[in-house]
Motif scaffolding. Structure first.
Motif, mmCIF file in Angstrom:
data_model
loop_
_atom_site.group_PDB
_atom_site.id
_atom_site.type_symbol
_atom_site.label_atom_id
_atom_site.label_comp_id
_atom_site.label_asym_id
_atom_site.label_seq_id
_atom_site.Cartn_x
_atom_site.Cartn_y
_atom_site.Cartn_z
ATOM 1 N N MET A 214 0.840 -1.199 0.000
ATOM 2 C CA MET A 214 0.000 0.000 0.000
ATOM 3 C C MET A 214 0.874 1.248 0.000
ATOM 4 O O MET A 214 2.033 1.196 0.404
ATOM 5 C CB MET A 214 -0.853 0.056 1.266
ATOM 6 C CG MET A 214 -1.914 -1.020 1.332
ATOM 7 S SD MET A 214 -3.059 -0.658 2.648
ATOM 8 C CE MET A 214 -4.133 -2.083 2.491
ATOM 9 N N ILE A 215 0.292 2.358 -0.419
ATOM 10 C CA ILE A 215 0.983 3.640 -0.216
ATOM 11 C C ILE A 215 0.109 4.548 0.637
ATOM 12 O O ILE A 215 0.378 4.767 1.795
ATOM 13 C CB ILE A 215 1.354 4.341 -1.530
ATOM 14 C CG1 ILE A 215 2.180 3.425 -2.430
ATOM 15 C CG2 ILE A 215 2.206 5.579 -1.206
ATOM 16 C CD1 ILE A 215 2.587 4.085 -3.711
ATOM 17 N N GLY A 217 -3.296 4.258 1.402
ATOM 18 C CA GLY A 217 -4.254 3.607 2.293
ATOM 19 C C GLY A 217 -5.604 4.290 2.340
ATOM 20 O O GLY A 217 -6.438 3.979 3.181
ATOM 21 N N GLY A 219 -7.354 5.010 -0.808
ATOM 22 C CA GLY A 219 -8.058 4.834 -2.069
ATOM 23 C C GLY A 219 -7.643 5.835 -3.114
ATOM 24 O O GLY A 219 -8.464 6.369 -3.846
ATOM 25 N N MET A 220 -6.375 6.128 -3.211
ATOM 26 C CA MET A 220 -5.910 7.079 -4.200
ATOM 27 C C MET A 220 -4.974 6.441 -5.215
ATOM 28 O O MET A 220 -5.035 6.748 -6.396
ATOM 29 C CB MET A 220 -5.241 8.254 -3.475
ATOM 30 C CG MET A 220 -4.682 9.337 -4.349
ATOM 31 S SD MET A 220 -2.997 8.990 -4.891
ATOM 32 C CE MET A 220 -2.063 9.371 -3.401
ATOM 33 N N CYS A 223 -2.496 0.748 -5.661
ATOM 34 C CA CYS A 223 -1.488 -0.318 -5.635
ATOM 35 C C CYS A 223 -1.931 -1.488 -4.764
ATOM 36 O O CYS A 223 -1.391 -2.579 -4.860
ATOM 37 C CB CYS A 223 -0.114 0.216 -5.279
ATOM 38 S SG CYS A 223 0.353 0.211 -3.589
ATOM 39 N N CYS A 224 -2.978 -1.303 -3.971
ATOM 40 C CA CYS A 224 -3.438 -2.376 -3.093
ATOM 41 C C CYS A 224 -4.483 -3.242 -3.779
ATOM 42 O O CYS A 224 -5.243 -3.927 -3.115
ATOM 43 C CB CYS A 224 -4.019 -1.783 -1.824
ATOM 44 S SG CYS A 224 -5.468 -0.763 -2.157
ATOM 45 N N CYS A 236 -7.563 -1.235 0.671
ATOM 46 C CA CYS A 236 -7.617 -0.192 1.700
ATOM 47 C C CYS A 236 -9.000 0.406 1.865
ATOM 48 O O CYS A 236 -9.326 0.879 2.940
ATOM 49 C CB CYS A 236 -6.569 0.883 1.453
ATOM 50 S SG CYS A 236 -6.904 1.927 0.026
ATOM 51 N N LEU B 240 -10.230 6.955 -6.885
ATOM 52 C CA LEU B 240 -9.450 5.766 -7.258
ATOM 53 C C LEU B 240 -9.102 5.717 -8.731
ATOM 54 O O LEU B 240 -9.926 6.050 -9.583
ATOM 55 C CB LEU B 240 -10.276 4.525 -6.922
ATOM 56 C CG LEU B 240 -10.319 4.169 -5.450
ATOM 57 C CD1 LEU B 240 -11.559 3.360 -5.124
ATOM 58 C CD2 LEU B 240 -9.072 3.373 -5.096
HETATM 59 S S1 FES Z 1 -3.170 1.833 -0.816
HETATM 60 FE FE1 FES Z 1 -3.454 3.277 -2.383
HETATM 61 S S2 FES Z 1 -5.412 2.788 -3.083
HETATM 62 FE FE2 FES Z 1 -5.173 1.420 -1.468
#
Ligand code: FES
Ligand SMILES: Cc1cc2nc3c(=O)[nH]c(=O)nc-3n(C[C@H](O)[C@H](O)[C@H](O)COP(=O)(O)OP(=O)(O)OC[C@H]3O[C@@H](n4cnc5c(N)ncnc54)[C@H](O)[C@@H]3O)c2cc1C
Lengths: 280, 462
Positions: A214-215, A217, A219-220, A223-224, A236, B240
């Motif tokens: 994750m980066i 966490g 929802g941006m 990567c998760c 996340c 997202l």
């Molecule tokens: S950690 Fe970046 S969208 Fe979930």
């Protein structure tokens, strides 16, 4: 800055710290996580909340030392501060209506399984725990689990403690003996994959707690992402818990290896730094 | 003395040499010096109907500030812009001027328009280079407002409210404030010290910034109201990243542009001793044609890769700022227009080895008025790459919606708000990308300012 209140080494590669974060301690529920950074230049590390002490405003996290960032974190002592600590992130584990459950933890994942078992016990459920480790030296949280479980099975890969083998055998025994409302899986992806397969024939609700890279966490960054039932989900915001029978574990395992080479190199770099410091 | 300059083209912007800059992360465009700025400003015809002002989403009084620059009254030029814009140093750098003010410029009918964006940047940079004084907090009016998100929308809203005497707290999920300005847009296009300065100014105005605070989790909107915030502004951004849903898309070497850029910009993963890893690829395909795609491509280039941009429409349809496209090309990035990916091909270890694409042709116009690209038969081919970056836009983040009862959202889940930022909940306002979906810095900033006005009205009217 967030102060480390206590620090304890659980085994040579697993450390537990309590961080002062009163608001998070107040809001956190079992299954949620935090993201922290040890230093201003550090990596953002997602860690599931292992417990909270609301009175002291303390949040407990337990981490395995795997790469550069967790090495930096491990060097922080009680009384020192870490740069960032954000949470509680993700959705709490859904325990509504569960009267009888199995909680399966593997390795450092036990740190995450414990609050789930504790929460179920608080709600008056019949809780059976199964925790697995590589060998005796890696066993953590045994007493804590015993305190919140009606039965506890411990396994080690090499048989040096508890039952020899992995968590699947005791899991199967439990499922063969009685019916359960839910099975909660927390641990290495490979363990969760096989535990899910073990539970599958019983048609019991099986939940896997996923911990992908994750980066943010929030929802941006995306990567998760995880494939669940053929759809792309974001751990996340949509998770971290998912229906274990629908999770594409093979893909998750493959994705977790994205930065392996980098992590190895970071470990190397840290060790060299450390050697330099020790030699003066 | 001749005051009007009838040169047909803009004075060129001094830039770092493409070969040099494609190896570093320093700012590409270096900015006009005072002499050039005056000459360029004198190209303004001061025409009567001022079409440029209508082209500006926030209606900056462009002829007035150009006039001030032409007179050498640079500080006054900055003041004129500041009357309507909160972030001139940012907007001068990142606005799509060729589609806004400069598109309408009368000078542009024959030859090139006046370089309004460059001059806006000049005025702002000049101001910051010559003023040390920090803004002072006005007398407090005793009312508290919470701003959620510290992107251009949140910053603009917080700034305007603070100037009216409100006690403003900004809640930001990340560890650094600035939104897309810090984690998305790269240093080489928007130096982070410019963003940091805007934030320092807010702090001098008395705005409190709480980083590491995810609203919806640490506090819900309702809890903020209970804590005494009389109004809340939601400026939580676009959400997202979207993916294509093609085979192989979740392979190790496939990233969203947001992830790739966040690693580089926010986490400084390109620096020698950074703890955050970034994938060091040799050949990268970036899918998309907007600013985000250009930024990801140029970042990958600076990290040593050969980069190709894959876009399903033609050059004319590229939504990115024109300057960024030109800069990308100068830096050696290649473009494959009318091309769409159909599969990410991986080896036995799930490493990316190629991107299978299909050629497109333009069919009938679609809802957006642009001709819809349709695949050409039997045109599949493979681009050998070891990394794919997806820059395909975003879909709204569900967090605030899920945790705020009664907050209405639009068709796709974006927060529903009117032109003044009013949502379905009294005292709750929203603006920027969270309402519009991915748009622009200036629109987000404008929305933040409008909402500040509406919040003031709301609180006074209570
Ligand atoms: S950690 Fe970046 S969208 Fe979930
Ligand atoms: C790579 C890239 C390049 C771009 N280039 C340009 C360009 O050249 N020109 C241009 O005009 N536009 C550009 N844009 C678009 C522009 O940046 C956005 O339209 C603008 O930033 C939107 O502003 P905002 O304030 O609405 O949201 P954002 O800038 O996205 O800020 C939202 C903030 O809210 C925070 N947040 C989100 N959820 C929560 C929560 N629950 N609690 C607390 N905080 C939260 C986020 O962390 C973030 O900091 C670009 C965008 C990207 C991604």
């Amino acid at each position: 800055m967030y102060r480390i209140l206590t620090r304890k080494s659980l085994n040579p590669s697993v450390t537990m710290i309590e961080v002062e974060a009163p608001r998070i301690a107040m809001k956190a529920r079992a299954g949620q996580f935090v993201i922290l950074r040890a230093d201003a230049r550090g990596e953002r590390i997602p860690l599931t909340i292992a417990g909270c002490d609301r009175a002291r405003g303390a949040v407990t996290v337990i981490f395995q030392i795997v790469g550069g960032a967790t090495l930096s974190l491990d060097r922080k002592q009680a009384g020192e501060e870490i740069a960032d600590f954000v949470g509680p992130l993700g959705n709490p584990t859904d325990v509504a209506g569960v009267k009888k459950a199995i909680v399966v933890g593997g390795g450092v994942g036990c740190a995450i399984a414990l609050p789930v078992a504790r929460r179920l016990k608080e709600l008056g459920a019949d809780v059976r725990s199964v925790i697995g480790f590589r060998s005796r030296d890696f066993v953590i949280l045994e007493e804590e689990f015993r305190a919140v479980s009606d039965t506890l099975d411990i396994t080690t890969d090499d048989g040096s403690y508890g039952e020899r083998g992995n968590v699947c055998a005791p899991l199967k025994r439990l499922l063969d003996g009685e019916t359960f409302d839910a099975v909660y899986l927390v641990g290495p992806l490979v363990m969760m994959k096989y535990a899910a397969l073990t539970a599958k024939p019983y048609g019991v609700k099986t939940v896997a707690s996923m911990n992908p890279i994750m980066i943010d966490g929030t929802g941006m960054c995306g990567c998760c992402r995880i494939r669940v039932g053929g759809e792309t989900k974001f751990a996340c915001v949509d998770g971290p818990d998912f229906d274990a029978q629908l999770v594409d574990f093979d893909e998750a395992i493959m994705r977790s290896r994205t930065y392996l080479a980098f992590e190895a190199e970071a470990r190397e770099r840290h060790c060299n730094l450390y050697k330099k410091e020790v030699r003066g | 003395m001749k005051t009007f300059n009838d040169r047909a083209t803009k004075y060129p912007m001094p830039v770092q040499d493409p070969l040099v800059r494609s190896q570093n992360f320093e700012e590409v465009a270096l900015g006009y010096d005072a002499e050039t700025a005056v000459l360029e400003a004198k190209r303004c015809l001061h025409c009567k109907n001022r079409p440029c002002v209508k082209g500006c989403p926030v209606a900056v009084d462009i002829p007035a500030f150009l006039g001030k620059i032409a007179e050498g009254a640079f500080e006054e030029a900055y003041e004129v812009i500041s009357r309507t814009s909160s972030l001139p140093a940012v907007c001068g750098r990142v606005c799509p001027q060729e589609r806004q003010c400069e598109k309408e410029c009368t000078r542009g009918i024959k030859g090139e328009s006046v370089a309004i964006g460059r001059l806006e940047r000049f005025a702002a940079d000049h101001h910051f280079a010559h003023t040390q004084d920090k803004p002072k907090p006005p007398a407090p009016n005793g009312h508290r407002v919470a701003v959620v998100g510290s992107g251009p929308a949140g910053l603009a809203c917080a700034g305007d409210l603070a100037k009216m005497g409100y006690e403003v707290t900004v809640f930001e999920a990340l560890h650094t404030a600035g939104g897309v300005l810090v984690y998305g847009i790269p240093e080489f296009r928007l130096p982070k010290k410019i963003v940091a300065r805007e934030i320092e100014n807010l702090v001098s105005l008395g705005v409190r910034i709480e980083t590491n605070s995810v609203v919806g989790r640490l506090y819900t909107v309702e809890e903020l109201q209970e804590e005494g915030f009389e109004a809340i502004f939601l400026g939580t951004g676009a959400g997202l990243p979207r993916f294509m849903g093609i085979k192989g898309e979740n392979a190790k070497g496939v990233f969203s542009a947001n992830e790739y850029l966040t690693r580089a910009n926010l986490m400084k993963a390109y620096e020698e001793d950074a703890e955050t890893p970034i994938y060091r690829a040799k050949r990268v395909a970036v899918v998309g044609g907007g600013n985000v795609a250009m930024d990801a491509a140029r970042t990958a280039k600076r990290l040593g890769a050969d980069v190709c941009i894959v876009y399903r429409r033609g050059r004319e349809e590229l939504p990115a700022r024109k300057e960024e496209v030109v800069h990308a090309e100068e830096e050696g990035i290649t473009f494959r227009f009318l091309t769409n990916p159909v599969e990410v091909i991986t080896d036995a270890d799930e490493n990316v080895v190629a991107l299978r694409c299909v050629e497109m042709e333009l069919g009938e116009p679609d809802g957006s008025g642009r001709r819809r690209p349709i695949p050409k038969e039997n045109s599949e081919f493979e681009l050998p790459v070891d990394c794919v970056i997806m820059a395909l836009g975003t879909s709204p983040n569900p967090l605030i919606k899920q945790t705020t009862a009664g907050l209405e959202t639009g068709l796709h889940g974006e927060i529903a708000a009117d032109g003044e930022g009013r949502t379905s909940l009294p005292g709750v306002f929203a603006g920027g990308d969270a309402v519009t979906g991915s748009a622009t810095v200036i629109l987000a900033m404008g929305a933040g300012k409008n909402a500040a006005r509406a919040i003031d009205e709301y609180i006074r009217g209570k």
